[in-house]
Design an enzyme around this catalytic site. Structure first.
Site, PDB file in Angstrom:
ATOM      1  N   MET A 183       0.835  -1.206   0.000  1.00  0.00           N
ATOM      2  CA  MET A 183       0.000   0.000   0.000  1.00  0.00           C
ATOM      3  C   MET A 183       0.872   1.260   0.000  1.00  0.00           C
ATOM      4  O   MET A 183       2.085   1.181   0.153  1.00  0.00           O
ATOM      5  CB  MET A 183      -0.889   0.001   1.245  1.00  0.00           C
ATOM      6  CG  MET A 183      -1.783  -1.220   1.325  1.00  0.00           C
ATOM      7  SD  MET A 183      -2.765  -1.256   2.826  1.00  0.00           S
ATOM      8  CE  MET A 183      -3.874   0.121   2.570  1.00  0.00           C
ATOM      9  N   HIS A 184       0.225   2.412  -0.151  1.00  0.00           N
ATOM     10  CA  HIS A 184       0.801   3.746   0.084  1.00  0.00           C
ATOM     11  C   HIS A 184       1.841   4.230  -0.933  1.00  0.00           C
ATOM     12  O   HIS A 184       2.253   5.383  -0.884  1.00  0.00           O
ATOM     13  CB  HIS A 184       1.473   3.845   1.476  1.00  0.00           C
ATOM     14  CG  HIS A 184       0.678   3.278   2.602  1.00  0.00           C
ATOM     15  ND1 HIS A 184      -0.500   3.840   3.021  1.00  0.00           N
ATOM     16  CD2 HIS A 184       0.900   2.217   3.424  1.00  0.00           C
ATOM     17  CE1 HIS A 184      -0.966   3.130   4.046  1.00  0.00           C
ATOM     18  NE2 HIS A 184      -0.142   2.135   4.305  1.00  0.00           N
TER      19      HIS A 184
ATOM     20  N   ASP B  73      -2.594  -4.838   0.279  1.00  0.00           N
ATOM     21  CA  ASP B  73      -2.187  -6.186   0.723  1.00  0.00           C
ATOM     22  C   ASP B  73      -2.793  -6.567   2.070  1.00  0.00           C
ATOM     23  O   ASP B  73      -3.080  -7.735   2.307  1.00  0.00           O
ATOM     24  CB  ASP B  73      -0.664  -6.357   0.716  1.00  0.00           C
ATOM     25  CG  ASP B  73       0.081  -5.349   1.579  1.00  0.00           C
ATOM     26  OD1 ASP B  73      -0.548  -4.455   2.174  1.00  0.00           O
ATOM     27  OD2 ASP B  73       1.323  -5.460   1.641  1.00  0.00           O
TER      28      ASP B  73
HETATM   29  C1  XUL Z   1       0.119  -1.184   5.447  1.00  0.00           C
HETATM   30  C2  XUL Z   1       1.526  -1.155   5.001  1.00  0.00           C
HETATM   31  C3  XUL Z   1       2.196  -2.401   4.617  1.00  0.00           C
HETATM   32  C4  XUL Z   1       2.491  -2.353   3.166  1.00  0.00           C
HETATM   33  C5  XUL Z   1       3.489  -3.393   2.721  1.00  0.00           C
HETATM   34  O1  XUL Z   1      -0.312   0.058   5.926  1.00  0.00           O
HETATM   35  O2  XUL Z   1       2.163  -0.148   4.919  1.00  0.00           O
HETATM   36  O3  XUL Z   1       1.450  -3.504   4.931  1.00  0.00           O
HETATM   37  O4  XUL Z   1       1.284  -2.440   2.487  1.00  0.00           O
HETATM   38  O5  XUL Z   1       3.168  -4.640   3.009  1.00  0.00           O
END
Ligand code: XUL
Length: 513
Positions: free
Chosen positions: A81-82, A240
């Site tokens: 994410m992000h 994810d």
């Molecule tokens: C959720 C997060 C992680 C990333 C990488 O906020 O930053 O789970 O998605 O796995």
């Protein structure tokens, strides 16, 4: 009956898995790529590397005996994410993606909270601004790379860039969009207020769907590149964590998951939006329509052990290769040779700053209590224990919101270790349940794909039909007491070091090239 393809664009690599309708795995493939760290605290990846990995894993699956492309009914996407992916008007990537664990944007996060007011940010997006959220990265590009900023045509999240390559569509879905700080999480649409305050052109952003909805179809070029039939539907999928939660059956209240991937996450579904007033837990849309979730995040969970493996386990690498074993299996065996509590060696897993519970990107990893008696095995065990303590911090906060915890399910690479699951059971003082599928996000994305084309009547039904518990580990009383005592010590260390971490950050900045 159609097969369902789930693709997870992770941090260490892409995992692509093909499932039958009953949730059994028909084929899977993995391809890795590098993490670029051009400066301390920075983390970037090349979107082209993700695409290469997606193509090669799909091709590997389609060349498996007994699988033919026309059996594939739908594709679901999941991903880290992000991350910020910027495209110009020809659809070309403008710079490497600044990914979730990058720590450069503390100043931008502060600026957002100050300018808009933290209460307002929480009112609009359900979360305060934190350096890992996508919006802070775009602000960073605006002030440090104005030339790139001026050429932006589209802003995408990692898995949605892959969607663009597969379908030509600019689309996202609610769970991943929640981690941008541009989404009105309560209303499940982009927040006009946030886009206005942050001067983000709404046309840059993709269309937001619910996670099970069809967002586009494989186009001719992608069909040639991957071997997938043209017109195969691609559903929204999920960030994810949300997709992983679907893959773990976290779609009803009372069942909570702990997933030990690069990051470690404790995750619970909520019927309505629930918030930690200090923003120490993320409150996001779930990949289930009409549901939300809260999660606590340890930045470097499996990532801490991966760091140790890369830096210090050359010897184990060689032994593992000669025994045809996974090096993590060997490390777990080493850790098992040490007593719970690692003879007083304590690890704070803040190698990449920390989110829950400290929200402090200046925090750094610590080994505390090193003595001449300690061996490499103690260090491995201490890492696993420190990560488990950090996940206990997350669980505590979740319980503080009144979230019922009747069952804890463990998943992710780290949870393959029986020892690590036992530590979680002992430290949480709760039974830890495992389920048959261990590919969390890819599995969840495939279930969402199945719900999108009507193989299942809903996401909840998809979970009911496919997910089965395979084992439970009970807490061991002797260990519970010892860990409770050690956890108290763990919790005292961060407050005593907080100011030192700030000084350390200043020192690093002053001495940067
Ligand atoms: C959720 C997060 C992680 C990333 C990488 O906020 O930053 O789970 O998605 O796995």
């Amino acid at each position: 009956m159609p097969l369902l393809l789930g693709i997870d664009i992770g941090t260490s690599g892409t995992k692509t898995c093909l499932y039958r309708e009953d949730g059994t795995l028909a084929a899977s493939a993995f391809a890795d790529y590098p993490l670029l760290q051009p400066r301390s605290g920075w983390a970037e990846q090349h979107p082209e590397d993700w695409w290469e990995a997606v193509k090669s894993t799909i091709r590997a699956i389609l060349s498996t005996d007994g699988i033919s492309p026309d059996q594939i009914g739908a594709v679901g996407l999941s991903g880290q994410m992000h991350g910020l992916v910027l495209l110009d008007k020809e659809g070309r990537v403008l710079r490497p993606s600044i990914i979730w664990c990058d720590q450069r944007t503390e100043e931008e996060a502060r600026w957002i909270n100050d300018r808009i007011g933290e209460d307002n940010v929480i009112r609009h997006t359900a979360n305060p601004a934190l350096p890992n959220f996508t919006a802070t990265r775009l602000l960073w590009v605006r002030s440090h790379e104005p030339d790139i900023h001026s050429r932006i045509h589209k802003v995408l999240l990692p898995k949605d860039y892959i969607r663009y390559r597969l379908t030509g569509e600019f689309a996202t879905e609610v769970s991943d969009a929640s981690g941008t700080l541009w989404l009105d999480v309560a209303a499940r649409t982009w927040s006009k207020e946030m886009l206005g305050h942050l001067e983000v052109n709404p046309e840059w952003l993709p269309t937001v769907y619910e996670s099970y909805e069809i967002t586009g179809r494989i186009h001719a070029r992608a069909s040639q590149d991957t071997g997938l039939p043209a017109n195969t539907p691609v559903v929204g999928g999920g960030g994810d964590q949300a997709a992983g939660a679907v893959g773990n059956g976290i779609v009803e209240s009372g069942v909570v998951s702990v997933s030990l991937g690069t990051s470690g996450v404790v995750f619970a579904m909520t019927e309505e939006l629930k918030l930690d007033v200090r923003g120490r837990l993320h409150s996001f849309c779930h990949a289930v329509p009409g549901k939300w979730h809260v999660m606590g995040v340890t930045q470097a969970a499996g990532g801490s052990l991966q760091w140790y493996r890369n830096q210090f386990a050359q010897q184990e690498h060689a032994v593992a290769a000669s025994l045809h074993k996974d090096v993590y299996e060997l490390l777990s065996e080493q850790a098992e040779s040490v007593e719970p509590g690692s003879e007083g060696l304590l690890f704070l897993p803040y190698l990449m700053g920390e989110r829950t519970p400290h929200l402090d990107s200046a925090a750094r990893g610590v080994f505390f209590g090193i003595s001449a008696r300690h061996t490499r095995s103690h260090f491995v065990r201490a890492i696993m224990e420190g990560v488990s303590f950090s996940q206990a911090d997350c669980l505590k906060l979740l319980e503080g919101l009144g979230i019922p915890v009747a069952e804890v399910r463990a998943s992710g690479g780290g949870a393959k270790s029986r020892l690590w699951r036992q530590m979680l059971a002992d430290i949480f003082n709760r039974p830890i349940v495992t389920i048959q599928a261990n590919e969390g996000p890819a599995f969840g994305a495939a279930l969402l794909a199945g719900a999108g084309i009507g193989v299942y009547s809903s996401v909840e039904e998809a979970c009911r039909v496919t997910i089965r518990a395979t084992g439970t580990q009970q807490p061991l009383l002797d260990n519970v007491g010892r860990y409770a005592r050690f956890y108290d010590l763990y919790r005292k260390l961060y407050p005593s070091l907080k100011e030192n971490f700030r000084d350390l950050q200043k020192f690093i900045e002053e001495n940067r090239e």
